[in-house]
Design an enzyme around this catalytic site. Structure first.
Site, mmCIF file in Angstrom:
data_model
loop_
_atom_site.group_PDB
_atom_site.id
_atom_site.type_symbol
_atom_site.label_atom_id
_atom_site.label_comp_id
_atom_site.label_asym_id
_atom_site.label_seq_id
_atom_site.Cartn_x
_atom_site.Cartn_y
_atom_site.Cartn_z
ATOM 1 N N ASP A 16 0.988 -1.132 0.058
ATOM 2 C CA ASP A 16 0.045 -0.198 0.097
ATOM 3 C C ASP A 16 0.861 1.233 0.102
ATOM 4 O OD1 ASP A 16 -2.343 -1.470 -0.179
ATOM 5 O OD2 ASP A 16 -2.458 -1.659 1.998
ATOM 6 N N LYS A 66 0.381 -7.680 -2.799
ATOM 7 C CA LYS A 66 -0.789 -7.190 -3.071
ATOM 8 C C LYS A 66 -0.750 -5.908 -3.656
ATOM 9 C CE LYS A 66 -4.329 -6.151 -0.054
ATOM 10 N NZ LYS A 66 -4.723 -4.756 -0.632
ATOM 11 N N ASP A 90 -5.767 -6.163 -6.140
ATOM 12 C CA ASP A 90 -7.031 -6.083 -5.047
ATOM 13 C C ASP A 90 -7.604 -4.769 -5.555
ATOM 14 O OD1 ASP A 90 -8.597 -6.284 -2.703
ATOM 15 O OD2 ASP A 90 -7.016 -5.243 -1.314
ATOM 16 N N LEU A 91 -8.562 -4.872 -6.593
ATOM 17 C CA LEU A 91 -9.150 -3.710 -6.959
ATOM 18 C C LEU A 91 -10.741 -3.767 -6.449
ATOM 19 C CD1 LEU A 91 -7.345 -2.810 -10.234
ATOM 20 C CD2 LEU A 91 -7.058 -1.919 -7.954
ATOM 21 N N LYS A 92 -11.095 -4.919 -6.179
ATOM 22 C CA LYS A 92 -12.462 -5.020 -5.510
ATOM 23 C C LYS A 92 -13.529 -4.389 -6.497
ATOM 24 C CE LYS A 92 -10.968 -4.695 -0.733
ATOM 25 N NZ LYS A 92 -9.572 -4.032 -0.761
ATOM 26 N N PHE A 93 -13.633 -5.126 -7.519
ATOM 27 C CA PHE A 93 -14.637 -4.524 -8.582
ATOM 28 C C PHE A 93 -15.882 -4.697 -8.353
ATOM 29 C CE2 PHE A 93 -10.783 -6.109 -11.710
ATOM 30 C CZ PHE A 93 -10.589 -4.780 -11.781
ATOM 31 N N ASP A 95 -19.497 -3.134 -10.108
ATOM 32 C CA ASP A 95 -20.135 -2.547 -11.228
ATOM 33 C C ASP A 95 -21.069 -3.593 -11.865
ATOM 34 O OD1 ASP A 95 -20.647 -0.721 -13.286
ATOM 35 O OD2 ASP A 95 -18.497 0.097 -12.787
ATOM 36 N N ILE A 96 -21.580 -3.056 -12.930
ATOM 37 C CA ILE A 96 -22.608 -3.899 -13.773
ATOM 38 C C ILE A 96 -21.752 -5.011 -14.229
ATOM 39 C CG2 ILE A 96 -24.246 -1.929 -13.964
ATOM 40 C CD1 ILE A 96 -22.916 -1.950 -17.038
ATOM 41 N N PRO A 97 -22.656 -6.368 -14.603
ATOM 42 C CA PRO A 97 -22.055 -7.408 -14.865
ATOM 43 C C PRO A 97 -20.956 -7.380 -15.850
ATOM 44 C CG PRO A 97 -24.443 -7.941 -14.617
ATOM 45 C CD PRO A 97 -24.145 -6.494 -14.460
ATOM 46 N N ASN A 98 -21.231 -6.857 -17.212
ATOM 47 C CA ASN A 98 -20.427 -6.707 -18.212
ATOM 48 C C ASN A 98 -19.131 -6.011 -17.874
ATOM 49 O OD1 ASN A 98 -19.572 -7.071 -21.260
ATOM 50 N ND2 ASN A 98 -19.691 -5.150 -21.202
ATOM 51 N N THR A 121 -12.976 -6.170 6.335
ATOM 52 C CA THR A 121 -12.749 -6.586 7.957
ATOM 53 C C THR A 121 -12.477 -5.248 8.785
ATOM 54 O OG1 THR A 121 -10.367 -6.401 6.902
ATOM 55 C CG2 THR A 121 -11.331 -8.646 7.546
ATOM 56 N N GLY A 130 -0.451 -6.072 5.715
ATOM 57 C CA GLY A 130 0.039 -4.712 5.442
ATOM 58 C C GLY A 130 1.019 -4.229 6.345
ATOM 59 N N ARG A 131 0.368 -3.297 7.157
ATOM 60 C CA ARG A 131 1.082 -2.111 7.893
ATOM 61 C C ARG A 131 2.051 -3.167 8.912
ATOM 62 N NH1 ARG A 131 -4.011 1.214 8.149
ATOM 63 N NH2 ARG A 131 -4.853 -0.565 8.084
#
Ligand code: C5P
Length: 232
Positions: free
Chosen positions: A14, A36, A63-66, A68-71, A122, A212-213
């Site tokens: 990060d 990551k 780790d962009l945690k998309f 949005d709409i399906p397509n 988390t 991470g930290r």
């Protein structure tokens, strides 16, 4: 796709710029951890940082945690797979149809990139869920979203290691549990709420520990990583 290590540790890079990210990567060993790349680093640096980490021999979890709409989500997952990342993720809240579409596009494209879904962050508590109108107990919501991810064909979920025992027993050993919110006894919790130590997390059934930290702010990140590995 690289698969260079059996280590369960994924270090969260990060950082805000390429040189800080590469300085951290260069202080770590690809045989001891995966890396990551999250929203901060990817927004700042784009695909070049993923390439630079691959060039150094690391498996990368993008780790962009998309969400949005399906397509749109499925095409974003494919774009991640095109970069050769080891793992990518979406929010399970996109729903089963969208998750299934993401997985089927990966399979049809012949990619072996792992696709996992975030259940409940988390950093979230029961009160936060309630304020969002989610009235089920937090552990039930995590299990509901994890089951939905499994039915949709995903390879696993992101959850707290506190939930890993229940998820493993309900979803089986092949379904991967990736757990952030990992802290050593003396570490600062920062913004994390549902935390576990590394050894507790593995004992509970986590397959991969995102750290991470605890590592990245240590004066000697590799020494801290080795300390954690020795304790597992
Ligand atoms: O520094 P720390 O160990 O708290 O970092 C945890 C990392 O895992 C961060 O990059 C955060 O974005 C990510 N993460 C998380 N909770 C999730 C999913 C990802 O903390 N549910």
């Amino acid at each position: 796709m690289n698969t260079v290590t059996a280590s369960p540790i994924i270090v969260a890079v990060d950082k805000h710029d390429l040189s800080s990210a590469l300085a951290l990567a260069d202080s770590l060993d690809p045989s001891l951890c995966r890396l990551k790349v999250g929203k901060e680093l990817f927004t700042a640096c784009g695909p070049s940082v993923v390439q630079a980490l691959h060039d150094r021999g690391f498996d990368v979890f993008l780790d962009l945690k998309f969400h949005d709409i399906p397509n749109t989500t499925a095409q974003a997952v494919l774009a991640a797979a095109d970069m050769g990342v080891w793992m990518v993720n979406v929010h399970a809240m996109i729903g089963s149809d969208a998750m299934s579409l993401c997985k089927s596009r990966l399979v049809n494209g012949g990619y072996d990139t792992l696709l996992i879904a975030v259940t409940v962050l988390t950093s979230m508590t029961q009160e936060v869920l309630q304020s969002l109108g989610v009235l089920s107990p937090l552990d039930e919501q995590v299990l509901r979203l994890a089951k939905l991810s499994q039915i949709s064909g995903l390879d696993g979920v992101v959850c707290s290691a506190q939930e890993a025992v229940a998820l493993k027993s309900s979803l089986g050993t092949d379904f991967k549990l990736v757990t952030p919110g990992i802290r050593l006894a003396n570490d600062d919790n920062n913004d994390q709420k549902r935390i576990c130590t590394p050894s507790e997390a593995l004992k509970n059934g986590s397959d991969f520990l995102v750290i991470g930290r605890s590592i990245t702010t240590a004066s000697h990140p590799t020494d801290k990583l080795k300390l954690i590995l020795a304790d597992l």
